[in-house]
Design a protein around this motif. Sequence first.
Motif, PDB file in Angstrom:
ATOM      1  N   SER A  89      -1.401  -4.674   9.599  1.00 31.87           N
ATOM      2  CA  SER A  89      -1.471  -3.777   8.448  1.00 31.87           C
ATOM      3  C   SER A  89      -0.781  -4.395   7.243  1.00 31.87           C
ATOM      4  O   SER A  89      -1.324  -4.421   6.135  1.00 31.87           O
ATOM      5  N   TRP A 100      -5.324  -1.391  -6.709  1.00 33.11           N
ATOM      6  CA  TRP A 100      -4.881  -0.830  -5.446  1.00 33.11           C
ATOM      7  C   TRP A 100      -4.019  -1.806  -4.657  1.00 33.11           C
ATOM      8  O   TRP A 100      -3.596  -1.514  -3.558  1.00 33.11           O
ATOM      9  N   ILE A 530      -6.403   6.750  -0.372  1.00 34.75           N
ATOM     10  CA  ILE A 530      -6.635   5.585   0.484  1.00 34.75           C
ATOM     11  C   ILE A 530      -8.019   5.673   1.099  1.00 34.75           C
ATOM     12  O   ILE A 530      -8.416   6.722   1.613  1.00 34.75           O
ATOM     13  N   TRP A 582      -5.433   2.899  -3.003  1.00 28.78           N
ATOM     14  CA  TRP A 582      -5.146   1.795  -2.091  1.00 28.78           C
ATOM     15  C   TRP A 582      -6.316   1.631  -1.127  1.00 28.78           C
ATOM     16  O   TRP A 582      -6.966   2.608  -0.745  1.00 28.78           O
ATOM     17  N   GLN A 583      -6.527   0.390  -0.720  1.00 25.89           N
ATOM     18  CA  GLN A 583      -7.424   0.150   0.402  1.00 25.89           C
ATOM     19  C   GLN A 583      -6.591   0.191   1.668  1.00 25.89           C
ATOM     20  O   GLN A 583      -5.474  -0.346   1.713  1.00 25.89           O
ATOM     21  N   GLY A 584      -7.105   0.830   2.723  1.00 31.98           N
ATOM     22  CA  GLY A 584      -6.343   0.912   3.957  1.00 31.98           C
ATOM     23  C   GLY A 584      -7.174   1.430   5.107  1.00 31.98           C
ATOM     24  O   GLY A 584      -8.246   2.008   4.922  1.00 31.98           O
ATOM     25  N   ASP A 585      -6.653   1.226   6.300  1.00 38.89           N
ATOM     26  CA  ASP A 585      -7.282   1.647   7.549  1.00 38.89           C
ATOM     27  C   ASP A 585      -6.527   2.868   8.045  1.00 38.89           C
ATOM     28  O   ASP A 585      -5.346   2.786   8.384  1.00 38.89           O
ATOM     29  N   LEU A 589      -2.301   2.461   9.199  1.00 37.21           N
ATOM     30  CA  LEU A 589      -1.762   2.507   7.843  1.00 37.21           C
ATOM     31  C   LEU A 589      -0.481   1.688   7.730  1.00 37.21           C
ATOM     32  O   LEU A 589       0.275   1.541   8.685  1.00 37.21           O
ATOM     33  N   LYS A 590      -0.227   1.177   6.532  1.00 40.24           N
ATOM     34  CA  LYS A 590       1.019   0.471   6.269  1.00 40.24           C
ATOM     35  C   LYS A 590       2.204   1.416   6.435  1.00 40.24           C
ATOM     36  O   LYS A 590       2.114   2.620   6.183  1.00 40.24           O
ATOM     37  N   HIS A 593       3.415   4.067   3.757  1.00 40.15           N
ATOM     38  CA  HIS A 593       2.690   5.309   3.456  1.00 40.15           C
ATOM     39  C   HIS A 593       3.282   6.458   4.271  1.00 40.15           C
ATOM     40  O   HIS A 593       2.707   6.927   5.262  1.00 40.15           O
TER      41      HIS A 593
END
Length: 705
Positions: A89, A100, A530, A582-585, A589-590, A593
Amino acid sequence: MNSLFPRTPLLSGADVEAKRAEILTYFHATFDRYESLFEVLANEEAYTTKAISLRHPLIFYFGHTATFFINKFILAGLIEERIDPRLESMFAVGVDEMSWDDLDDARYDWPSVDEVANYRLQVRAVVDQVIQETPFSLPIGWEDPFWAVLMGIEHERIHLETSSVLIRQHALKYVKAHADWQHTTRHGTAPENTLVAIPAGQVRLGRDADEPIYGWDNEYGRHETEIPAFKAARYLVSNGEFRAFVDAGAYADDSLWDEEGLGWKRFARAEHPTFWIPDGGGWKLRLMTEEVPMPWDWPVETNCLEARAFCRWKARESGQPVRLPTEDEWNRIYDHAGLSDVPHNAPAQANLHLDHGASSCPVTTHAHGDLFDVVGNVWQWCETAIYPFDGFKVHPIYDDFTTPTFDDRHNIIKGGSWISTGNESRHASRYAFRRHFFQHAGFRYVVTDAPVLNPASSYETDTLLSQYAEFHYGDEVFGVPNFPKALADIAIDAHKRLGNGSVARALDLGCATGRASFELARAFKRVVGIDFSARFIQAGARLAETGSLRYTLPDEGELVSYHERRLDELGLADTADRVEFWQGDACNLKDIHTGFDLILAANLIDRLYSPRRFLEDVSHRLNPGGLLILASPYTWLEEHTKREEWIGGFKKDGESWTTLDGLKDILGAQFELVQGPQAVPFVIRETLRKHQHTLSELTVWKRRT
């Protein structure tokens, strides 16, 4: 390294095992060379100290290319388990200076170099196993899962070059000489540049999808045009030729710089090229690991804004219409020179593919017909902002390779540099950077009266993105209220009645093009949106920055209609500065967050590859007493979520097990269901006369204190 660095492999043939062995060699040679680049860093501090403010420190890039393999292999179905979700991540995104992209390193606890090196060892083993054991057939095509293997290797070769630029921008105390990265020592007097006539001709660009060699999405499609005759500089602009521009005081002459160039020049306080080092009354040149006496016959390296200013100065001095070539004109030069791509079994006839050392060389070294350095030595800035060819489509596991750059801010570079390898070295490649960024890039000028015509459109024509833009920002359809606004209204009302009383931060997860993010910002001081798709968040970021979004919608057949949506007309203009994208999964997540008072996840859980993982993690993202608002039509499809990952919509112990049952089971320990379920309708427009009408089930969950 004396042997040729392996070329990007052809993906056709009859012998699968021989091709497997070739790709395995290609992978390990790339992984080795990338790690040898980082061996020029002198100490741990060199990894964690930023070379420039607009990029992450080099520890990020040391890990980024490895995590890319794992993240893409997961998406392609080549592997099922992650190695280290935290690193995968942390190191996921961070190449271009996008709105982002988080560059605040105070928010990251960077791992040690040894930890990342150990992670790379584990990734190497996984990739090796995938290459050796995954069945595939020839040719390997765009839609084959094994394509992701080549994607990972070519991605690392891109970062081999971009990381070398960052190392070159690092303080000298952080770098050291290395046997694998020795620069050329040849230099002499700069030649006098002259002009070469390039005859008129047709340019045909774009690759066919079935061409058996790896390519990035922007290379495919079709573009054809007729180019009138023009003249091109015989040589790339050398340090010696550019010195006249510097000596003329052109960096202080605002009339030579456009508005963007002036802004950069003043911000950077630029007085000369960034790699030129004043040395008493003379100059040195910063290379990757040292400063050397100025080689005046090497190509100058500039950003696009400096190259444009030089052309304006040259035009003023010569009285001729001098400018940078367009992408089409560069391709006419290439065709005129009669060139072909780097051979597989012989050195390049250009300073390309690491075949001739680890630096530029004199611009008089490599003749290509009656010109020099048509390819190689340094990249060449073009006047063309990158755009999609007709028929462009994104790759399903990497939708943000090019689409974030379709913004008229990223100009194409062509020809490759001394360190451009693999796909980068091919003439069909299309890379683009922001005009104020530095690569190993210089320029050749042309003389022509032909105007610069940029094919890019200011209207978004990506079908899916346009559909979602209308879904988010369009009008009420058939009496059904706008769905993202309706959800935000429900969320704000629920938070007032049932929430924790704080309106500090909200998260819009699966935000798509961002309407609910802006709506939530009516009530919350800060909203983070996100989404997994960079295309979608780019639309939201563009709205936040410019206040408007333009796109086309299909009406019938080939007929389209043009639309513009504005934040001020939606009553949302004053929310833009409270929203970030933001781009994210959502499943990974990072760590940063966290600390939200409300999380909205709209039409998300039935599109996740592991909804259970998301739901089990989400309580850690919420403050005590905060609300989680879920909305979904529960359309479980194996193309998005493997059957064993579904949380409902099947028989369990002989009884129907609904998604709501699954939600109660997973969330019950940390959350209380405080509102719903309730049905919220939405309509998605496909064409003027065809729409989808769907019901999404909404539930509100309060985190237990």
